[in-house]
Scaffold this motif. Structure first.
Motif, mmCIF file in Angstrom:
data_model
loop_
_atom_site.group_PDB
_atom_site.id
_atom_site.type_symbol
_atom_site.label_atom_id
_atom_site.label_comp_id
_atom_site.label_asym_id
_atom_site.label_seq_id
_atom_site.Cartn_x
_atom_site.Cartn_y
_atom_site.Cartn_z
ATOM 1 N N LYS A 100 0.824 -1.202 0.000
ATOM 2 C CA LYS A 100 0.000 0.000 0.000
ATOM 3 C C LYS A 100 0.858 1.252 0.000
ATOM 4 O O LYS A 100 0.574 2.216 -0.706
ATOM 5 C CB LYS A 100 -0.932 0.013 1.213
ATOM 6 N N LYS A 101 1.918 1.254 0.809
ATOM 7 C CA LYS A 101 2.795 2.415 0.868
ATOM 8 C C LYS A 101 3.459 2.668 -0.479
ATOM 9 O O LYS A 101 3.557 3.807 -0.927
ATOM 10 C CB LYS A 101 3.868 2.227 1.945
ATOM 11 N N ALA A 102 3.905 1.609 -1.136
ATOM 12 C CA ALA A 102 4.548 1.750 -2.437
ATOM 13 C C ALA A 102 3.569 2.316 -3.461
ATOM 14 O O ALA A 102 3.927 3.187 -4.269
ATOM 15 C CB ALA A 102 5.083 0.406 -2.898
ATOM 16 N N ALA A 103 2.329 1.841 -3.430
ATOM 17 C CA ALA A 103 1.307 2.331 -4.362
ATOM 18 C C ALA A 103 1.018 3.815 -4.113
ATOM 19 O O ALA A 103 0.858 4.594 -5.054
ATOM 20 C CB ALA A 103 0.033 1.518 -4.215
ATOM 21 N N ARG A 104 0.973 4.214 -2.843
ATOM 22 C CA ARG A 104 0.717 5.618 -2.519
ATOM 23 C C ARG A 104 1.845 6.511 -3.010
ATOM 24 O O ARG A 104 1.605 7.614 -3.519
ATOM 25 C CB ARG A 104 0.555 5.789 -1.011
ATOM 26 N N LYS A 105 3.085 6.051 -2.850
ATOM 27 C CA LYS A 105 4.225 6.842 -3.293
ATOM 28 C C LYS A 105 4.199 7.042 -4.804
ATOM 29 O O LYS A 105 4.455 8.131 -5.306
ATOM 30 C CB LYS A 105 5.534 6.172 -2.885
ATOM 31 N N LYS A 106 3.868 5.970 -5.540
ATOM 32 C CA LYS A 106 3.797 6.079 -6.992
ATOM 33 C C LYS A 106 2.718 7.064 -7.416
ATOM 34 O O LYS A 106 2.916 7.886 -8.313
ATOM 35 C CB LYS A 106 3.513 4.712 -7.621
ATOM 36 N N ALA A 107 1.561 6.991 -6.764
ATOM 37 C CA ALA A 107 0.458 7.889 -7.089
ATOM 38 C C ALA A 107 0.838 9.342 -6.782
ATOM 39 O O ALA A 107 0.521 10.251 -7.551
ATOM 40 C CB ALA A 107 -0.786 7.496 -6.305
ATOM 41 N N ALA A 108 1.535 9.553 -5.685
ATOM 42 C CA ALA A 108 1.948 10.903 -5.311
ATOM 43 C C ALA A 108 2.937 11.469 -6.330
ATOM 44 O O ALA A 108 2.864 12.649 -6.697
ATOM 45 C CB ALA A 108 2.565 10.902 -3.922
ATOM 46 N N LYS A 109 3.853 10.649 -6.828
ATOM 47 C CA LYS A 109 4.821 11.095 -7.827
ATOM 48 C C LYS A 109 4.129 11.487 -9.115
ATOM 49 O O LYS A 109 4.465 12.493 -9.745
ATOM 50 C CB LYS A 109 5.850 9.997 -8.100
ATOM 51 N N LYS A 110 3.136 10.699 -9.535
ATOM 52 C CA LYS A 110 2.409 10.993 -10.773
ATOM 53 C C LYS A 110 1.677 12.321 -10.671
ATOM 54 O O LYS A 110 1.681 13.118 -11.601
ATOM 55 C CB LYS A 110 1.422 9.874 -11.095
ATOM 56 N N THR A 111 1.020 12.571 -9.542
ATOM 57 C CA THR A 111 0.275 13.820 -9.386
ATOM 58 C C THR A 111 1.214 15.018 -9.345
ATOM 59 O O THR A 111 0.876 16.080 -9.846
ATOM 60 C CB THR A 111 -0.587 13.787 -8.105
#
Length: 144
Positions: free
Chosen positions: A88-99
C-alpha cells in the motif's frame, strides 16, 4: 504446550508473584495491589539453576515446578499484514509522484486568482455597508 524443565515443588502462598529469575532459580515478590504499597524486593524460594534458552518463556506452574513454553514471535498473520502495508505504501508513493509530475506540467490558472480578488473586494464592501447601519441604530437608542 508447556514442558516441565525442573521439579522445584514450591508451595505457593496468596499475595505473592512467583517467577523464574535471571539465575534460573524460583523467586517470589509481594504483589502490590492498587496503591496500598510497594512490591518490595524479590526473595529466592528454591535454588534450581535452570539454564534459560532464548525463545522460551519460563514460569512456575500450578504444581510449583519450573516449566517453559515457546514464545510466539512473528507468525504468518504478522508477515501477511506487513506485506500488505508495504504494498500500500509503495502504491501511494507512486500515485503521489504521478500527481506531482502532472501538477508541474500544468500552467497556473489566472482566472482563479482574479475571482479570489473580486470576492475579497465584495466582502469588504459588504462590511463597510453594514457598519454605518449599526451606528445609526445605536444613535437612535441613545436619543430615547
Amino acid at each position: 504446550m508447556a514442558q516441565k524443565v525442573a521439579k522445584a515443588g514450591v508451595k505457593k502462598e496468596e499475595g505473592y508473584l512467583y517467577f523464574v529469575d535471571s539465575d534460573g532459580d524460583v523467586a517470589r515478590v509481594k504483589m502490590a495491589r492498587g496503591r496500598k504499597g510497594r512490591a518490595g524486593r524479590p526473595q529466592k524460594v528454591a535454588r534450581v539453576g535452570v539454564k534459560k534458552e532464548p525463545g522460551y518463556l519460563y514460569f512456575v506452574d500450578k504444581n510449583g515446578d519450573v516449566s517453559r513454553a515457546s514464545m510466539a514471535r512473528g507468525g504468518k498473520k504478522r508477515k501477511k499484514k506487513a506485506a500488505k502495508k508495504t504494498k500500500k505504501k509503495a502504491a501511494r508513493k507512486k500515485a503521489a509522484k504521478k500527481t506531482k509530475k502532472k501538477a508541474a506540467k500544468r500552467k497556473p490558472a489566472k482566472k482563479k486568482a482574479a475571482k479570489r480578488k473580486s470576492a475579497k473586494k465584495k466582502a469588504t464592501k459588504r462590511k463597510a455597508a453594514k457598519k454605518p447601519a449599526r451606528k445609526k441604530k445605536a444613535a437612535k437608542r441613545k436619543r430615547r
